[in-house]
Scaffold this active site. Sequence first.
Site, mmCIF file in Angstrom:
data_model
loop_
_atom_site.group_PDB
_atom_site.id
_atom_site.type_symbol
_atom_site.label_atom_id
_atom_site.label_comp_id
_atom_site.label_asym_id
_atom_site.label_seq_id
_atom_site.Cartn_x
_atom_site.Cartn_y
_atom_site.Cartn_z
ATOM 1 N N SER A 54 45.162 39.655 102.391
ATOM 2 C CA SER A 54 46.081 40.684 102.129
ATOM 3 C C SER A 54 46.637 41.790 102.522
ATOM 4 O O SER A 54 46.806 43.009 101.962
ATOM 5 C CB SER A 54 44.347 41.654 102.086
ATOM 6 O OG SER A 54 43.374 41.010 101.098
ATOM 7 N N LYS A 57 48.872 43.470 100.200
ATOM 8 C CA LYS A 57 48.402 44.335 99.465
ATOM 9 C C LYS A 57 49.667 45.356 99.365
ATOM 10 O O LYS A 57 50.016 46.099 98.909
ATOM 11 C CB LYS A 57 47.221 44.838 99.306
ATOM 12 C CG LYS A 57 46.378 43.303 98.248
ATOM 13 C CD LYS A 57 44.587 44.020 99.312
ATOM 14 C CE LYS A 57 43.450 43.533 98.244
ATOM 15 N NZ LYS A 57 43.468 42.245 98.764
ATOM 16 N N SER A 114 40.361 47.747 99.766
ATOM 17 C CA SER A 114 40.781 45.900 100.016
ATOM 18 C C SER A 114 40.431 45.024 98.593
ATOM 19 O O SER A 114 40.587 44.283 99.032
ATOM 20 C CB SER A 114 40.623 45.375 101.357
ATOM 21 O OG SER A 114 42.012 44.190 101.220
ATOM 22 N N LYS A 221 46.914 47.718 107.248
ATOM 23 C CA LYS A 221 46.184 47.028 106.659
ATOM 24 C C LYS A 221 45.508 45.969 107.120
ATOM 25 O O LYS A 221 46.785 44.808 107.593
ATOM 26 C CB LYS A 221 46.957 46.566 105.469
ATOM 27 C CG LYS A 221 46.367 45.762 103.731
ATOM 28 C CD LYS A 221 45.564 46.341 103.311
ATOM 29 C CE LYS A 221 44.451 45.996 102.444
ATOM 30 N NZ LYS A 221 42.874 45.034 103.182
#
Length: 391
Positions: A54, A57, A114, A221
């Site tokens: 993730s 992202k 997320s 993140k």
Amino acid sequence: MVLNRLFAALMVMVLTAVQAPAFETRARAAFVMDQGTGTVLLSKNADAPLPPASMSKLMTLYMAFEAVQKGRLGMEERLPVSQHAMNYGGSTMFLDTTDKVKVADLLRGIIVLSGNDACAVIAEALSPDGTEAGFARLMTRRARQMGMTNSTFANSNGWPAPGHRMSMRDLALLANALISDFPEFYPMFAEREFAFDGRAPGNTRNRNPLLGLGIGADGLKTGHTSEAGYGLVGSAMQGARRVIFVISGLDSARERAEVSEQIVNWAFRQFSEATVARGGDRLGEAEIWMGKRPNVPLVPANDINLLLPVLAGDALPAEIVYRGPVEAPVAEGQELAELVIRPEGLPEIRVPLVAETAVPAGGFVVRLKTAALVLMSQLGLGASTSAAGAS
């Protein structure tokens, strides 16, 4: 032309320097940098393209912020949810095809929750062909433009896919761009909770383990898949200093939290910023060929601020390197040399040095004298070919 090397002192020159304290990390790959000076504090497998989970992202977020900033997307604009977006599992906002969701909510859904589905909604809205795959190709192209040479995207959210890869250095470069390019949006990364429409009571809290610890952490993140392990793109600011770091390949969320906190504390406690020379300080001279003066002082155009180990003392080994003699005329502020600084345990640092003053070309007498000196040298009479100036 010959390569001349002149040595210059910064403050008080000594021959030894204390080595930067090494940091041993359990992460499979890691990259730590000081944002203000660009100093790389730690690099471990930093250029290896790895599954980013993730953490990738962040690229979708960058392109979304860019679209908002340029007016191609509105924060209050509502976007439809496709079947493809709804079908994503893992971390989601639990969107369905009856929804039209505000861009502002989708962005928070990506950052805090997320949301894989939220990424796909943004991707399809910005894609040249309306598909997530088309947006992924656009992501790869934009990443190359930004200097991320070890990043290739297969989707918008880091869902495991062949060829979906990023390096730790690329992720740090991306984090730096997000912080620098979008100060109006960056505070969203420090938000610790986002309850979207009451749909997922169990998925409302930001997974970043550093938020709220009082160490200045404010982004960015987390990521986790079985292939990638546990990772984090993090940043923290204490005083005027900001540190950006990326870790990947850890075995658990707990280990990720421990290593992340250790890195932040190490980066701030073991290094400090210092001004080692002021703009305009004379650090050496360059020899001039056929000028009205035989040399010109070399100065930094701006203050030289470096991040150094706190135990390194007040001196650094430094060397001025230039290709000379430099042929006249020379303009004031013309870049002539580099100051090469080698802090022990840290990467070599190169700082441009410029001419303090202009040096016009010499007249007939200077050219005649120089020609005579060259001839005498070629005849072996021992004369120097230094381009002496004339009064």
